[in-house]
Structures are given as structure tokens and as C-alpha cells.
Design a protein around this motif. Sequence first.
Motif, PDB file in Angstrom:
ATOM      1  N   LEU A 170       0.845  -1.128  -0.005  1.00 34.29           N
ATOM      2  CA  LEU A 170       0.149  -0.038   0.143  1.00 34.29           C
ATOM      3  C   LEU A 170       0.892   1.275   0.074  1.00 34.29           C
ATOM      4  N   LEU A 171       1.831   1.440   0.739  1.00 34.70           N
ATOM      5  CA  LEU A 171       2.664   2.525   1.014  1.00 34.70           C
ATOM      6  C   LEU A 171       3.528   2.523  -0.395  1.00 34.70           C
ATOM      7  N   ALA A 172       4.274   1.548  -0.945  1.00 37.18           N
ATOM      8  CA  ALA A 172       4.836   1.709  -2.142  1.00 37.18           C
ATOM      9  C   ALA A 172       3.922   2.170  -2.988  1.00 37.18           C
ATOM     10  N   GLN A 173       2.622   1.718  -3.368  1.00 36.93           N
ATOM     11  CA  GLN A 173       1.805   2.396  -4.424  1.00 36.93           C
ATOM     12  C   GLN A 173       1.275   3.744  -4.204  1.00 36.93           C
ATOM     13  N   LYS A 174       1.354   4.111  -2.891  1.00 35.91           N
ATOM     14  CA  LYS A 174       0.943   5.579  -2.560  1.00 35.91           C
ATOM     15  C   LYS A 174       2.188   6.531  -2.969  1.00 35.91           C
ATOM     16  N   LEU A 175       3.394   5.956  -2.770  1.00 37.93           N
ATOM     17  CA  LEU A 175       4.547   6.883  -2.693  1.00 37.93           C
ATOM     18  C   LEU A 175       5.255   6.871  -4.236  1.00 37.93           C
ATOM     19  N   GLY A 176       4.680   5.756  -4.993  1.00 39.24           N
ATOM     20  CA  GLY A 176       5.032   5.459  -6.530  1.00 39.24           C
ATOM     21  C   GLY A 176       6.695   4.962  -6.522  1.00 39.24           C
ATOM     22  N   ILE A 177       6.965   4.261  -5.319  1.00 42.70           N
ATOM     23  CA  ILE A 177       8.260   3.646  -5.269  1.00 42.70           C
ATOM     24  C   ILE A 177       8.149   1.866  -5.147  1.00 42.70           C
ATOM     25  N   PRO A 178       9.005   1.188  -5.320  1.00 42.43           N
ATOM     26  CA  PRO A 178       9.052  -0.131  -5.263  1.00 42.43           C
ATOM     27  C   PRO A 178       8.763  -0.670  -3.731  1.00 42.43           C
ATOM     28  N   GLN A 179       8.210  -1.846  -3.920  1.00 41.55           N
ATOM     29  CA  GLN A 179       8.260  -2.603  -2.413  1.00 41.55           C
ATOM     30  C   GLN A 179       9.192  -3.847  -2.587  1.00 41.55           C
ATOM     31  N   CYS A 180      10.018  -3.898  -1.480  1.00 42.72           N
ATOM     32  CA  CYS A 180      10.644  -5.186  -1.459  1.00 42.72           C
ATOM     33  C   CYS A 180      10.273  -5.968  -0.036  1.00 42.72           C
ATOM     34  N   SER A 181       9.530  -7.363  -0.341  1.00 43.12           N
ATOM     35  CA  SER A 181       9.073  -7.933   0.848  1.00 43.12           C
ATOM     36  C   SER A 181      10.443  -8.914   1.131  1.00 43.12           C
ATOM     37  N   MET A 182      10.840  -9.084   2.196  1.00 46.57           N
ATOM     38  CA  MET A 182      11.886  -9.881   2.676  1.00 46.57           C
ATOM     39  C   MET A 182      11.347 -11.454   2.264  1.00 46.57           C
ATOM     40  N   ASP A 183      10.170 -11.784   2.719  1.00 42.51           N
ATOM     41  CA  ASP A 183       9.831 -13.092   2.528  1.00 42.51           C
ATOM     42  C   ASP A 183      10.010 -13.671   0.924  1.00 42.51           C
ATOM     43  N   ASP A 184       9.821 -12.675  -0.020  1.00 40.43           N
ATOM     44  CA  ASP A 184      10.066 -13.217  -1.357  1.00 40.43           C
ATOM     45  C   ASP A 184      11.515 -13.417  -1.914  1.00 40.43           C
ATOM     46  N   VAL A 185      12.519 -12.319  -1.068  1.00 32.81           N
ATOM     47  CA  VAL A 185      13.855 -12.729  -1.550  1.00 32.81           C
ATOM     48  C   VAL A 185      14.741 -13.402  -0.654  1.00 32.81           C
ATOM     49  N   ARG A 186      14.346 -13.600   0.884  1.00 34.27           N
ATOM     50  CA  ARG A 186      15.195 -14.271   1.792  1.00 34.27           C
ATOM     51  C   ARG A 186      15.801 -15.395   1.462  1.00 34.27           C
ATOM     52  N   LEU A 187      15.305 -16.365   0.733  1.00 33.80           N
ATOM     53  CA  LEU A 187      15.960 -17.910   0.609  1.00 33.80           C
ATOM     54  C   LEU A 187      16.999 -17.564  -0.399  1.00 33.80           C
ATOM     55  N   ASP A 188      17.094 -16.558  -1.417  1.00 32.12           N
ATOM     56  CA  ASP A 188      18.347 -16.361  -2.389  1.00 32.12           C
ATOM     57  C   ASP A 188      19.458 -15.830  -1.391  1.00 32.12           C
ATOM     58  N   TYR A 189      19.277 -15.030  -0.370  1.00 31.74           N
ATOM     59  CA  TYR A 189      20.059 -14.457   0.338  1.00 31.74           C
ATOM     60  C   TYR A 189      20.802 -15.652   1.330  1.00 31.74           C
ATOM     61  N   TYR A 190      20.062 -16.569   1.775  1.00 37.71           N
ATOM     62  CA  TYR A 190      20.334 -17.379   2.660  1.00 37.71           C
ATOM     63  C   TYR A 190      21.312 -18.422   1.834  1.00 37.71           C
ATOM     64  N   LYS A 191      21.011 -18.698   0.592  1.00 36.52           N
ATOM     65  CA  LYS A 191      21.735 -19.510  -0.304  1.00 36.52           C
ATOM     66  C   LYS A 191      23.124 -19.175  -0.499  1.00 36.52           C
ATOM     67  N   GLU A 192      23.197 -18.011  -0.497  1.00 41.80           N
ATOM     68  CA  GLU A 192      24.695 -17.222  -0.519  1.00 41.80           C
ATOM     69  C   GLU A 192      25.449 -17.630   0.173  1.00 41.80           C
ATOM     70  N   ILE A 193      25.201 -17.904   1.616  1.00 38.64           N
ATOM     71  CA  ILE A 193      25.881 -18.325   2.623  1.00 38.64           C
ATOM     72  C   ILE A 193      25.692 -19.817   3.031  1.00 38.64           C
ATOM     73  N   ASN A 194      25.452 -20.602   2.299  1.00 42.40           N
ATOM     74  CA  ASN A 194      25.374 -21.999   2.162  1.00 42.40           C
ATOM     75  C   ASN A 194      24.024 -22.701   3.055  1.00 42.40           C
ATOM     76  N   TYR A 195      22.928 -21.886   2.987  1.00 46.99           N
ATOM     77  CA  TYR A 195      21.848 -22.481   3.725  1.00 46.99           C
ATOM     78  C   TYR A 195      21.448 -23.727   2.991  1.00 46.99           C
ATOM     79  N   ASP A 196      21.325 -24.567   3.784  1.00 46.83           N
ATOM     80  CA  ASP A 196      20.909 -25.926   3.545  1.00 46.83           C
ATOM     81  C   ASP A 196      19.426 -26.536   3.716  1.00 46.83           C
TER      82      ASP A 196
END
Length: 186
Positions: A24-50
Motif C-alpha cells: 500500500l505504501l509503495a503504491q501511494k509513494l510510487g516507489i518499489p516494495q521489497c518483501s523480505m519473505d520473497d527474497v530471503r531464501l536467495d540471500y540465505y543460499k549465498e551463505i550455504n543455507y541447507d
Amino acid sequence: MSRNISDIILIGPISTGKSTLGKLLAQKLGIPQCSMDDVRLDYYKEINYDEKLAKEIRAKVGLQGIYRYWKPFEAYAVERVLSEYSNCVIDFGAGHSVYEDDQLFKRVQQVLKPYINVVLILPSPDLEESMQILNDRNGGIISNGFDLNEHFLKHHSNYDLAKFVVYTKAKLPEETGDEILKIVKL
């Protein structure tokens, strides 16, 4: 000299509406949203998440075991998302702002220090009422006596990291979003 960063970061327990408010805030401000739940596993895997080990821990030890396993990955993900995203609204997963390990907490505290708009989203100023509201929303998250809703509500980390606290009880998401926009510094 450190600069103040005006991205909006939403933190808080599970089921408080962080992702909904982020969108909602991203839409009102006209800026992107990053939801950590959407990207977290990609980051975890960078440091050997199993993932296999994570499933084994969850099966053997339960929620508290997997919660502990995730902690270093969560701190790393916070550092990575903040280095990669700017001029946006970022909503953290509930665990990304709660740390029992002082070193991990200090890492996250340090990386969040220049961010002036870290907003803790809670249902109510009353902890028991907040717990009831969250339990109603997510059915309660308890494993082997470990109550995740209670843990996230009572742990000091969210309160220590937040620059503002906003309560959602009896408000539409749009009303809460407007309240956030009135208090943050853009």
C-alpha cells in the motif's frame, strides 16, 4: 559522517500486516516494495543455507530448532537486502528483526542505524490484546511450548530497532498507511 536513509522499513510479528502495508505504501509513494519473505531464501543460499538440513532440524527439534538455525541467515539477509534495495518500502519477515544472539542483533542494529523510518507494526499497545489478535489471525504458532507470537511480541529487539511504533487495531490498512506517512520522514 553518516547519512540518513529515508526508505521505509516495516518490522513486527507474524500477521501484523507488514506486507499489506508495504504494498500500500509503495503504491501511494510510487516507489518499489521489497518483501523480505520473497527474497530471503536467495540471500540465505549465498551463505550455504541447507534446505535439507533445515527440514531435518524442523522434523527433529520443531519450530524452536529451525528458528535458531535461521538466525545467522536472517541477519545476513537484512544486510544484503539493505545493500541491494533503496528508495523503496521494505517489509521484513518477522524473524528478521528479532535476535537472541547479541552479536547478530548488533549487526542488524548497526546496518539499520542510518535508516530513519523503521516502523514497528503491532496490533495494539496492550501486549495481551496484541497476542490475542495475532492468535486469532494466524491460529497461534506454538511448538513444544515455544509460542512464536508471544516471543516476537515480548522480545526487546523490535522495540530497540524501531524508530516509530504504529498500532493497527480497528483501522483499515489505508488508515494505518496514512498514519505511517504522517510520521515518517521522506
